[in-house]
Design a protein around this motif. Structure first.
Motif, PDB file in Angstrom:
ATOM      1  N   PRO A 172       3.478  11.210   1.709  1.00 36.83           N
ATOM      2  CA  PRO A 172       4.497  10.250   1.270  1.00 36.83           C
ATOM      3  C   PRO A 172       4.429   8.939   2.050  1.00 36.83           C
ATOM      4  N   LEU A 173       4.588   7.836   1.320  1.00 38.52           N
ATOM      5  CA  LEU A 173       4.664   6.509   1.917  1.00 38.52           C
ATOM      6  C   LEU A 173       6.040   5.937   1.604  1.00 38.52           C
ATOM      7  N   GLY A 174       6.811   5.680   2.636  1.00 36.92           N
ATOM      8  CA  GLY A 174       8.154   5.150   2.462  1.00 36.92           C
ATOM      9  C   GLY A 174       8.914   5.284   3.757  1.00 36.92           C
ATOM     10  N   GLY A 175      10.075   4.656   3.824  1.00 35.63           N
ATOM     11  CA  GLY A 175      10.836   4.635   5.058  1.00 35.63           C
ATOM     12  C   GLY A 175      11.968   5.638   5.077  1.00 35.63           C
ATOM     13  N   ILE A 176      12.654   5.731   6.206  1.00 35.81           N
ATOM     14  CA  ILE A 176      13.802   6.622   6.350  1.00 35.81           C
ATOM     15  C   ILE A 176      14.868   6.203   5.347  1.00 35.81           C
ATOM     16  N   GLY A 177      15.223   7.107   4.457  1.00 36.59           N
ATOM     17  CA  GLY A 177      16.294   6.847   3.506  1.00 36.59           C
ATOM     18  C   GLY A 177      15.948   5.914   2.378  1.00 36.59           C
ATOM     19  N   THR A 178      14.659   5.734   2.069  1.00 34.38           N
ATOM     20  CA  THR A 178      14.276   4.773   1.037  1.00 34.38           C
ATOM     21  C   THR A 178      13.626   5.392  -0.181  1.00 34.38           C
ATOM     22  N   GLY A 179      13.236   6.646  -0.115  1.00 32.37           N
ATOM     23  CA  GLY A 179      12.385   7.203  -1.146  1.00 32.37           C
ATOM     24  C   GLY A 179      10.926   6.916  -0.830  1.00 32.37           C
ATOM     25  N   VAL A 231     -22.615   2.760  -6.314  1.00 29.33           N
ATOM     26  CA  VAL A 231     -21.725   1.636  -6.034  1.00 29.33           C
ATOM     27  C   VAL A 231     -22.262   0.880  -4.824  1.00 29.33           C
ATOM     28  N   PRO A 232     -22.509  -0.414  -4.949  1.00 27.45           N
ATOM     29  CA  PRO A 232     -23.168  -1.166  -3.863  1.00 27.45           C
ATOM     30  C   PRO A 232     -22.258  -1.520  -2.696  1.00 27.45           C
ATOM     31  N   VAL A 233     -20.990  -1.193  -2.777  1.00 24.33           N
ATOM     32  CA  VAL A 233     -20.079  -1.491  -1.674  1.00 24.33           C
ATOM     33  C   VAL A 233     -19.419  -0.210  -1.191  1.00 24.33           C
ATOM     34  N   ALA A 234     -19.225  -0.123   0.127  1.00 23.69           N
ATOM     35  CA  ALA A 234     -18.444   0.975   0.698  1.00 23.69           C
ATOM     36  C   ALA A 234     -16.971   0.598   0.607  1.00 23.69           C
ATOM     37  N   VAL A 235     -16.141   1.578   0.260  1.00 25.44           N
ATOM     38  CA  VAL A 235     -14.718   1.314   0.057  1.00 25.44           C
ATOM     39  C   VAL A 235     -13.902   2.286   0.896  1.00 25.44           C
ATOM     40  N   ARG A 236     -12.927   1.737   1.580  1.00 25.62           N
ATOM     41  CA  ARG A 236     -11.980   2.559   2.336  1.00 25.62           C
ATOM     42  C   ARG A 236     -10.575   2.053   2.058  1.00 25.62           C
ATOM     43  N   LEU A 237      -9.664   2.963   1.791  1.00 27.62           N
ATOM     44  CA  LEU A 237      -8.251   2.634   1.663  1.00 27.62           C
ATOM     45  C   LEU A 237      -7.539   3.001   2.956  1.00 27.62           C
ATOM     46  N   GLU A 238      -6.756   2.075   3.471  1.00 32.24           N
ATOM     47  CA  GLU A 238      -5.884   2.327   4.609  1.00 32.24           C
ATOM     48  C   GLU A 238      -4.444   2.202   4.125  1.00 32.24           C
ATOM     49  N   ALA A 239      -3.736   3.303   4.090  1.00 31.67           N
ATOM     50  CA  ALA A 239      -2.387   3.332   3.534  1.00 31.67           C
ATOM     51  C   ALA A 239      -1.410   3.821   4.595  1.00 31.67           C
ATOM     52  N   PHE A 240      -0.284   3.134   4.709  1.00 34.80           N
ATOM     53  CA  PHE A 240       0.716   3.571   5.688  1.00 34.80           C
ATOM     54  C   PHE A 240       2.059   2.941   5.386  1.00 34.80           C
ATOM     55  N   ASN A 241       3.059   3.428   6.082  1.00 36.99           N
ATOM     56  CA  ASN A 241       4.383   2.830   6.111  1.00 36.99           C
ATOM     57  C   ASN A 241       4.781   2.709   7.574  1.00 36.99           C
ATOM     58  N   PRO A 242       5.352   1.587   8.002  1.00 30.51           N
ATOM     59  CA  PRO A 242       5.672   1.413   9.422  1.00 30.51           C
ATOM     60  C   PRO A 242       6.526   2.553   9.975  1.00 30.51           C
ATOM     61  N   LEU A 299       7.181  15.250  10.354  1.00 31.22           N
ATOM     62  CA  LEU A 299       8.022  14.074  10.515  1.00 31.22           C
ATOM     63  C   LEU A 299       8.232  13.371   9.182  1.00 31.22           C
ATOM     64  N   ASN A 300       7.290  13.547   8.244  1.00 35.46           N
ATOM     65  CA  ASN A 300       7.433  12.883   6.944  1.00 35.46           C
ATOM     66  C   ASN A 300       8.682  13.363   6.202  1.00 35.46           C
ATOM     67  N   ASN A 301       9.199  14.558   6.539  1.00 36.18           N
ATOM     68  CA  ASN A 301      10.405  15.043   5.868  1.00 36.18           C
ATOM     69  C   ASN A 301      11.583  14.112   6.093  1.00 36.18           C
ATOM     70  N   LEU A 302      11.625  13.471   7.261  1.00 42.14           N
ATOM     71  CA  LEU A 302      12.696  12.533   7.576  1.00 42.14           C
ATOM     72  C   LEU A 302      12.645  11.315   6.666  1.00 42.14           C
ATOM     73  N   ARG A 303      11.464  10.983   6.154  1.00 42.56           N
ATOM     74  CA  ARG A 303      11.292   9.783   5.348  1.00 42.56           C
ATOM     75  C   ARG A 303      11.098  10.123   3.860  1.00 42.56           C
ATOM     76  N   SER A 304      11.439  11.344   3.499  1.00 39.16           N
ATOM     77  CA  SER A 304      11.380  11.752   2.103  1.00 39.16           C
ATOM     78  C   SER A 304      12.784  11.654   1.502  1.00 39.16           C
ATOM     79  N   GLN A 305      12.922  12.004   0.224  1.00 35.17           N
ATOM     80  CA  GLN A 305      14.235  11.987  -0.406  1.00 35.17           C
ATOM     81  C   GLN A 305      15.123  13.118   0.103  1.00 35.17           C
ATOM     82  N   THR A 306      14.629  13.931   1.013  1.00 30.00           N
ATOM     83  CA  THR A 306      15.494  14.906   1.688  1.00 30.00           C
ATOM     84  C   THR A 306      16.604  14.184   2.446  1.00 30.00           C
ATOM     85  N   VAL A 307      16.304  12.989   2.950  1.00 32.54           N
ATOM     86  CA  VAL A 307      17.227  12.249   3.813  1.00 32.54           C
ATOM     87  C   VAL A 307      17.593  10.927   3.171  1.00 32.54           C
TER      88      VAL A 307
END
Length: 894
Positions: free
Chosen positions: A47-54, A156-167, A420-428
């Motif tokens: 999950p990507l999102g903040g505390i209490g945001t979804g 594919v002639p290019v290497a691709v990397r995704l960096e995904a996060f939430n502060p 810790l992601n449970n704190l930033r899920s719709q549980t909270v």
């Protein structure tokens, strides 16, 4: 599993040489704790999102799934899938355009292969975006909340990397509560010729529908530029602004050149909508807009624009907001494209279950969202995040890296961080006044087959006896933890001292739930002591003290300790969803911990009479429990003569019979039961309750362990006398109970057993069988699983008191992480000729100490107190002086 040296101020580092080059698979600036590949990607969804945001989740193959941005848990929901008729390939996606000299351009969706299980449905493959060409393989690397996806394809002639996060900024719930998913695609040219590239992202504007209810109406996308951002603002003219699903979204980029967009797609028949988009994008990597409404300045009105076939077309109900960034990569060159997905949905309803409400304890009342009081709309979220991105990322990386690089076993770091992601899920969630609340767990739109029931949230009311187990929030977000205590004592404690163990909303109705739980109420008393010790906030303690005192006294003036002897024998409602009658170890340990905590708080506040009363009851109760219900191997439940034995424990060996002792250790209260009995009991739990093959285990209820998986069952009956109708969960396993018991084993020096249990749990959540970021119980991302952080506390022996300005740590050599809810840092311990050398480094703020103790080894006192400055390592010696410590010293830690 990989771990890399962190380079403080750099986002990206690449290996570049002459001719053909290869990008490093992972960003060396980001720590990596765990990697997944092959079949172990199937269930990965972080999950990507903040505390209490979804949240929205990044899948193991690079897809975005589980769109839970609005005000309900909605695991499994994918917006606009099969909603924009007639095309069936219109779910959210990111895709890569690339063109080499003298070769045709190509496009591939930035996802790995479609999972085999989705190959077969009523209309063929039952996977969204299945018609896209895609990458051959992906790998997923994570150290929550930092995730990276490596995309690989031989052509594919290019290497691709995704960096995904939430502060995730330790100690700062606001910075950790931003409604944003940050997606950075890093491209590297692996050829000796220039390559044209373009990354495109599409998110349907589905405002008005959340997977449970509602319809989109009058949804539009508007292109904007401001403060270094370019992108699409998603809004609705038709959805009621008071509706739970009303709000705004935005898809934006930091790119400043070659940005093209579509506010919508051409609505055509059959498969031509998708085909028209494809032809447009594959032609040159740019987008041609198909606006659905424009402003006619002369008539000052809105008119619809016709499609490419020359006739006017009704608008797409969920218009795809589509944004592309084109770049040319020179040989060996690397560039990045950063996207923000932001959202803002202010109309949260009280204890909204999606399909029903919590009766008189919730209903249709709008309680709001705290995060939407900080930002005007989704566009402002993007603007503020963009302005602070470098600092937010640096703080997030520093915190995670400090933990990952420590000498704590990886399995403990993984369990603590990933849960810790449970704190930033719709549980909270946090209501608009900033107070925090939580379900027990969130629901999925598919519901449960065995229960034939659906709910967006399971177990309303921040159920106290569930939330008692978690030890994550107080040690990472101290201010937020004290707000949970504010809810429990200022809003849920009734005049007679009974606590509503489920809190009603709106908060002024918090005491309306007229049910009390013995374990829940006693646990809150230990927790308020713990949070006071961590914060040192005497003013807050004094404010809550009248309610704390009432809550403690209710134990012997109410229905539990009916003869006021320090032992509960009355009807004791508890987390097993039954009422124990008679003395039992689970309530006994909770009660003794609460008495000890209350005695110390009363003494500090000068309430000597109440302190003495609590202390006398504690001494009586502890003596009686150890003498009467310990059977030589473990503590038993004594059912009174003539009482019903239905839904009771009896002579069973209960997994969490010492849960009050576990929480007392985390709070620094020391032993509340006999040390030898405690350690013997934990050995018995491991001996009798550990199942190493669930294929051979008879389970009467829910199955959280299957096949050759292992874990700790709730109760065993090694001495016989299994009741005809025991408490219902006795054959199950649940991770929160397992974590709290395993952490307690580590506290007691039974490290091998504790780690074995942690490993068994995480093996069950391995990415193939289950999602590593979703440990469930009554619903998904279950609150009790946040007990996992206690493994880190137990292994290091960390205790901190802001009241006394003291810190304790275990004496084993190595470098270890610590956090007290406000500051975090490292401790290094090494041997010296005179004893031990300690190096203490705070990482995010100054720390004041008057003494430092190595448990079971020695203590050093700083006569005038010592301020440890942020980022400044301070070395000092600790000599052996038989220091008293609240925790046992570990002779050896693996």
């Amino acid at each position: 599993m990989r771990s890399f040296k962190y380079i403080a101020l750099s986002y990206l580092i690449f290996v570049i040489s002459t001719g053909t080059t290869s990008a490093q698979r992972w960003n060396e600036g980001w720590p990596v704790l765990k990697t997944y590949e092959g079949k172990y990607l199937d269930e990965v969804a972080m999950p990507l999102g903040g505390i209490g945001t979804g949240t929205v989740s990044i899948g193991g193959r690079g897809d975005l799934r589980d769109w839970e941005l609005m005000n309900r848990g909605a695991l499994g929901y994918l917006p606009a899938f099969k909603l924009v008729a007639p095309t069936i390939s219109n779910g959210p996606f990111f895709a890569l355009y690339y063109k080499q000299q003298n070769k045709e351009a190509a496009v591939k969706v930035l996802e790995g292969p479609v999972p085999i299980k989705e190959y077969y449905g009523d209309w063929g493959a039952d996977a969204v975006n299945s018609g896209f060409p895609r990458f051959e393989t992906t790998q997923f690397a994570a150290a929550y909340p930092l995730s990276q996806v490596s995309f690989e394809h031989k052509d594919v002639p290019v290497a691709v990397r995704l960096e995904a996060f939430n502060p995730l900024v330790m100690g700062d719930a606001d910075k950790s509560g931003i409604p944003v998913a940050i997606l950075r695609y890093v491209l590297t040219n692996n050829t000796n010729q220039p390559v044209e590239t373009s990354v495109v992202g599409m998110v349907p504007n589905y405002i008005g529908v959340d997977g449970w209810s509602g319809k989109p109406k009058g949804n539009y996308n508007e292109y904007r530029e401001s403060k270094g951002l370019k992108g699409l603002y998603m809004y609705s003219d038709g959805v009621d602004k008071k509706d739970v699903n009303w709000g705004t979204m935005a898809l934006t980029t930091l790119a400043d050149k070659e940005v093209t967009y579509r506010t919508s797609w051409a609505k055509l028949g059959w498969n031509w909508t998708f085909r028209e988009f494809w032809d447009d994008f594959v032609a040159d990597g740019k987008l041609t807009d198909h606006p659905e409404k424009v402003k006619n300045e002369k008539r000052d009105s809105t008119e619809f624009i016709g499609d490419d076939l020359g006739s006017k077309s009704a608008k797409i109900k969920t218009p795809p907001a589509t944004l592309a960034v084109k770049q040319i990569l020179q040989p060996g060159e690397s560039k990045q494209v950063t996207f923000f997905l932001t959202w803002h949905f202010p109309n949260r309803r009280a204890w909204d279950h999606g399909t029903h409400h919590a009766g008189n304890y919730g209903g249709d009342t709008i309680v709001g969202n705290y995060y939407t009081t900080i930002y005007k709309d989704a566009w402002e979220v993007a603007e503020k995040t963009a302005a602070e991105l470098r600092d937010l990322e640096t703080e997030t990386v520093n915190f995670v890296k400090t933990l990952v690089d420590s000498d704590i076993p990886n399995i403990l770091k993984e369990a603590g961080l990933f849960n810790l992601n449970n704190l930033r899920s719709q549980t909270v969630f946090r209501t608009k006044d900033g107070l925090p609340f939580g379900f027990e767990g969130t629901g999925s739109i598919k519901g449960t087959k065995i229960g034939a029931s659906k709910s967006s949230g399971w177990g309303f009311g921040t159920c106290f006896h569930v939330w008692n187990y978690e030890s994550t929030i107080p040690f990472l977000f101290g201010d937020l933890s004290t707000k949970f205590r504010e809810v429990e004592f200022m809003h849920a404690t009734n005049e007679d001292g009974a606590q509503s163990h489920r809190v009603a909303l709106p908060i002024e109705k918090g005491r309306n739930f007229k049910h009390w739980a013995a374990d829940g109420q006693m646990g809150t008393l230990i927790k308020v002591y713990r949070d006071w010790q961590l914060s040192g906030d005497d003013a807050r303690l004094k404010e809550m003290w009248p309610y704390i005192k009432k809550a403690m006294a209710f134990a012997w003036t109410g229905i539990w300790d009916t003869n006021k002897d320090g032992v509960m024998e009355g009807s004791q409602h508890n987390t097993m969803d039954i009422n124990y009658v008679g003395p039992n170890p689970q309530m006994a340990a909770w009660y003794l911990g609460a008495l000890k905590a209350s005695e110390q708080m009363a003494a500090h506040l000068g309430d000597k009479t109440f302190a003495r009363e609590c202390k006398d009851l504690y001494i009586k109760g502890r003596k009686w429990v150890d003498a009467n219900i310990f059977n030589g191997e473990y503590y038993e439940h004594h059912i009174p003569e003539g009482a019903s034995k239905v839904a009771q424990l009896g002579k069973g060996c209960l997994v969490d019979q010492l849960v009050g002792q576990y929480l007392s250790h985390t709070a620094g209260l020391g032993y509340v039961l006999d040390k030898d009995n405690v350690q013997t009991t934990l050995k018995s739990i491991m001996k009798y309750n550990y199942v190493d093959n669930f294929n051979e285990h008879f389970n009467t209820f829910r199955s959280f362990g299957l096949g050759n998986e292992a874990g700790l069952i709730m109760a065993s009956y090694p001495r016989g006398d299994l009741l005809d109708f025991p408490f219902p969960y006795y054959t199950e396993i649940m991770t929160g109970f397992e974590y709290s018991t395993a952490a307690h084993m580590i506290y007691e020096g039974q490290v091998e057993a504790g780690l074995k249990i942690f490993k068994a749990i995480r093996h069950r959540y391995d990415g193939y069988k289950r999602n590593p970021f979703n440990e469930g119980e009554y619903g998904h991302r279950y609150a009790r699983a946040m007990a996992a952080w206690a493994g880190i506390l137990a292994y290091t022996g960390f205790q901190y008191s802001a009241v006394n300005e003291t810190m304790n740590f275990n004496a084993q050599t190595g470098k270890y992480f610590w956090s007290n809810g406000y500051q975090y840092g490292t401790i290094s311990v090494s041997n010296s000729d005179s004893g031990k050398t300690v190096t203490l480094t705070p990482e995010n703020g100054d720390l004041m100490l008057r003494s430092f103790t190595l448990n079971g080894f020695g203590k050093v006192r700083f006569r005038k107190g010592k301020v440890f400055k942020k980022h400044e390592p301070v070395q000092f010696a600790v000599t052996a002086n038989d220091a008293e410590a609240g925790l046992p010293a570990h002779a050896k830690l693996e």
